[in-house]
Design a protein around this motif. Sequence first.
Motif, PDB file in Angstrom:
ATOM      1  N   MET A   1      57.687  -6.326 -55.842  1.00  0.00           N
ATOM      2  CA  MET A   1      56.424  -6.276 -56.582  1.00  0.00           C
ATOM      3  C   MET A   1      55.647  -7.570 -56.361  1.00  0.00           C
ATOM      4  O   MET A   1      56.216  -8.661 -56.343  1.00  0.00           O
ATOM      5  CB  MET A   1      56.709  -6.083 -58.081  1.00  0.00           C
ATOM      6  CG  MET A   1      55.463  -6.012 -58.940  1.00  0.00           C
ATOM      7  SD  MET A   1      55.857  -5.792 -60.703  1.00  0.00           S
ATOM      8  CE  MET A   1      56.495  -4.126 -60.700  1.00  0.00           C
ATOM      9  N   TRP A  37      61.918  -7.422 -61.711  1.00  0.00           N
ATOM     10  CA  TRP A  37      60.853  -7.716 -62.670  1.00  0.00           C
ATOM     11  C   TRP A  37      60.456  -9.176 -62.598  1.00  0.00           C
ATOM     12  O   TRP A  37      61.155 -10.013 -62.027  1.00  0.00           O
ATOM     13  CB  TRP A  37      61.325  -7.406 -64.089  1.00  0.00           C
ATOM     14  CG  TRP A  37      61.424  -5.944 -64.418  1.00  0.00           C
ATOM     15  CD1 TRP A  37      61.358  -4.884 -63.561  1.00  0.00           C
ATOM     16  CD2 TRP A  37      61.651  -5.395 -65.726  1.00  0.00           C
ATOM     17  NE1 TRP A  37      61.514  -3.709 -64.246  1.00  0.00           N
ATOM     18  CE2 TRP A  37      61.696  -3.986 -65.572  1.00  0.00           C
ATOM     19  CE3 TRP A  37      61.812  -5.950 -66.993  1.00  0.00           C
ATOM     20  CZ2 TRP A  37      61.895  -3.124 -66.654  1.00  0.00           C
ATOM     21  CZ3 TRP A  37      62.009  -5.100 -68.069  1.00  0.00           C
ATOM     22  CH2 TRP A  37      62.042  -3.702 -67.899  1.00  0.00           C
ATOM     23  N   THR A  67      55.636  -6.946 -65.088  1.00  0.00           N
ATOM     24  CA  THR A  67      54.654  -7.020 -64.004  1.00  0.00           C
ATOM     25  C   THR A  67      54.171  -8.429 -63.699  1.00  0.00           C
ATOM     26  O   THR A  67      53.631  -8.677 -62.625  1.00  0.00           O
ATOM     27  CB  THR A  67      53.422  -6.169 -64.358  1.00  0.00           C
ATOM     28  OG1 THR A  67      52.782  -6.731 -65.514  1.00  0.00           O
ATOM     29  CG2 THR A  67      53.812  -4.724 -64.652  1.00  0.00           C
ATOM     30  N   THR A  72      49.601  -5.732 -68.760  1.00  0.00           N
ATOM     31  CA  THR A  72      49.629  -4.889 -67.570  1.00  0.00           C
ATOM     32  C   THR A  72      50.943  -4.120 -67.513  1.00  0.00           C
ATOM     33  O   THR A  72      52.014  -4.727 -67.391  1.00  0.00           O
ATOM     34  CB  THR A  72      49.464  -5.728 -66.296  1.00  0.00           C
ATOM     35  OG1 THR A  72      48.190  -6.381 -66.327  1.00  0.00           O
ATOM     36  CG2 THR A  72      49.550  -4.873 -65.046  1.00  0.00           C
ATOM     37  N   GLY A  73      50.849  -2.801 -67.650  1.00  0.00           N
ATOM     38  CA  GLY A  73      52.029  -1.971 -67.504  1.00  0.00           C
ATOM     39  C   GLY A  73      52.501  -1.300 -68.768  1.00  0.00           C
ATOM     40  O   GLY A  73      53.437  -0.509 -68.733  1.00  0.00           O
ATOM     41  N   GLU A  95      44.969  -0.442 -62.712  1.00  0.00           N
ATOM     42  CA  GLU A  95      45.972   0.536 -62.296  1.00  0.00           C
ATOM     43  C   GLU A  95      47.366   0.143 -62.765  1.00  0.00           C
ATOM     44  O   GLU A  95      48.363   0.597 -62.211  1.00  0.00           O
ATOM     45  CB  GLU A  95      45.935   0.700 -60.778  1.00  0.00           C
ATOM     46  CG  GLU A  95      44.609   1.255 -60.273  1.00  0.00           C
ATOM     47  CD  GLU A  95      44.534   1.333 -58.749  1.00  0.00           C
ATOM     48  OE1 GLU A  95      45.395   0.734 -58.075  1.00  0.00           O
ATOM     49  OE2 GLU A  95      43.623   2.013 -58.242  1.00  0.00           O
ATOM     50  N   ARG A  97      49.108  -2.501 -62.513  1.00  0.00           N
ATOM     51  CA  ARG A  97      49.950  -3.315 -61.636  1.00  0.00           C
ATOM     52  C   ARG A  97      49.181  -4.580 -61.267  1.00  0.00           C
ATOM     53  O   ARG A  97      47.938  -4.564 -61.209  1.00  0.00           O
ATOM     54  CB  ARG A  97      50.385  -2.547 -60.397  1.00  0.00           C
ATOM     55  CG  ARG A  97      49.262  -2.138 -59.478  1.00  0.00           C
ATOM     56  CD  ARG A  97      49.791  -1.482 -58.204  1.00  0.00           C
ATOM     57  NE  ARG A  97      48.796  -1.520 -57.153  1.00  0.00           N
ATOM     58  CZ  ARG A  97      47.871  -0.585 -56.958  1.00  0.00           C
ATOM     59  NH1 ARG A  97      47.822   0.474 -57.744  1.00  0.00           N
ATOM     60  NH2 ARG A  97      46.997  -0.706 -55.966  1.00  0.00           N
ATOM     61  N   ASP A  99      48.641  -6.166 -58.560  1.00  0.00           N
ATOM     62  CA  ASP A  99      47.910  -6.233 -57.296  1.00  0.00           C
ATOM     63  C   ASP A  99      46.816  -5.172 -57.214  1.00  0.00           C
ATOM     64  O   ASP A  99      46.358  -4.828 -56.121  1.00  0.00           O
ATOM     65  CB  ASP A  99      48.868  -6.114 -56.107  1.00  0.00           C
ATOM     66  CG  ASP A  99      49.658  -4.815 -56.113  1.00  0.00           C
ATOM     67  OD1 ASP A  99      49.643  -4.094 -57.143  1.00  0.00           O
ATOM     68  OD2 ASP A  99      50.306  -4.505 -55.092  1.00  0.00           O
ATOM     69  N   ASP A 100      46.369  -4.645 -58.379  1.00  0.00           N
ATOM     70  CA  ASP A 100      45.245  -3.716 -58.338  1.00  0.00           C
ATOM     71  C   ASP A 100      43.949  -4.507 -58.150  1.00  0.00           C
ATOM     72  O   ASP A 100      43.963  -5.723 -57.937  1.00  0.00           O
ATOM     73  CB  ASP A 100      45.208  -2.833 -59.601  1.00  0.00           C
ATOM     74  CG  ASP A 100      45.118  -3.640 -60.897  1.00  0.00           C
ATOM     75  OD1 ASP A 100      44.630  -4.783 -60.862  1.00  0.00           O
ATOM     76  OD2 ASP A 100      45.530  -3.115 -61.955  1.00  0.00           O
TER      77      ASP A 100
END
Length: 219
Positions: A1, A37, A67, A72-73, A95, A97, A99-100
């Motif tokens: 990730m 994670w 994340t 986020t998440g 989104e 995540r 890296d959106d």
Amino acid sequence: MNFAPSPIPHTEAPHDCPRCPRLVAFRDDLRIEHPDWWNGPVNAFGDPDAWLAIVGLAPGKHGANRTGRPFTGDQSGPLLYNTLAKFGLASGTYEARPDDSLRLDGAIIINAVKCLPPQNKPTPEEIRACRPFLAGQAAALPKARVYIALGQIAHQSAVKILGGKLPKCRFAHLAEHRVPDGRILIDSYHCSRYNQNTGRLTAEMFEAVFARALELRPA
């Protein structure tokens, strides 16, 4: 990730921050259970030239702790980021995540407690141990003249690092507090799943906080 870099990296806690033994032990267990994670202090996210600073409580287990980006998440993220987008403070697409394409414009998110606490409940000692990081981040944001505190713990830490006095600054949704140097703190109930599901915080209530912040935006 992929994990989101901090916009103010010199203010961040080290990934293996040792300050809080209980949180360190919890983090170590999660690193074994979920090695992919983030499992560390969560960095600030947003615009380093922000006029608005949003103070959260702490990372959520399946959200920011997983994340590496605030809100986020988990279920708190859509309400926060959709609200920011509605008021022109975010662009791109959330989104869930890191890296959106989501970006913040004029706003930054910082946390009162940087590491995940068990049951989302940091102790008073852990809150105090983390407060120097919050103070350092506020000091690194000279253009941030309006703050929003998400929940009572964030409120208390924000009042203290901004130079206010808690007896004079009582937490209430949409309450406003002006500290000696002119910065303004606005309180909001936290955008947690629990508060949303129970109706303690509605989208309209949350939007009212950001609408007021925009009214107070420095010229």
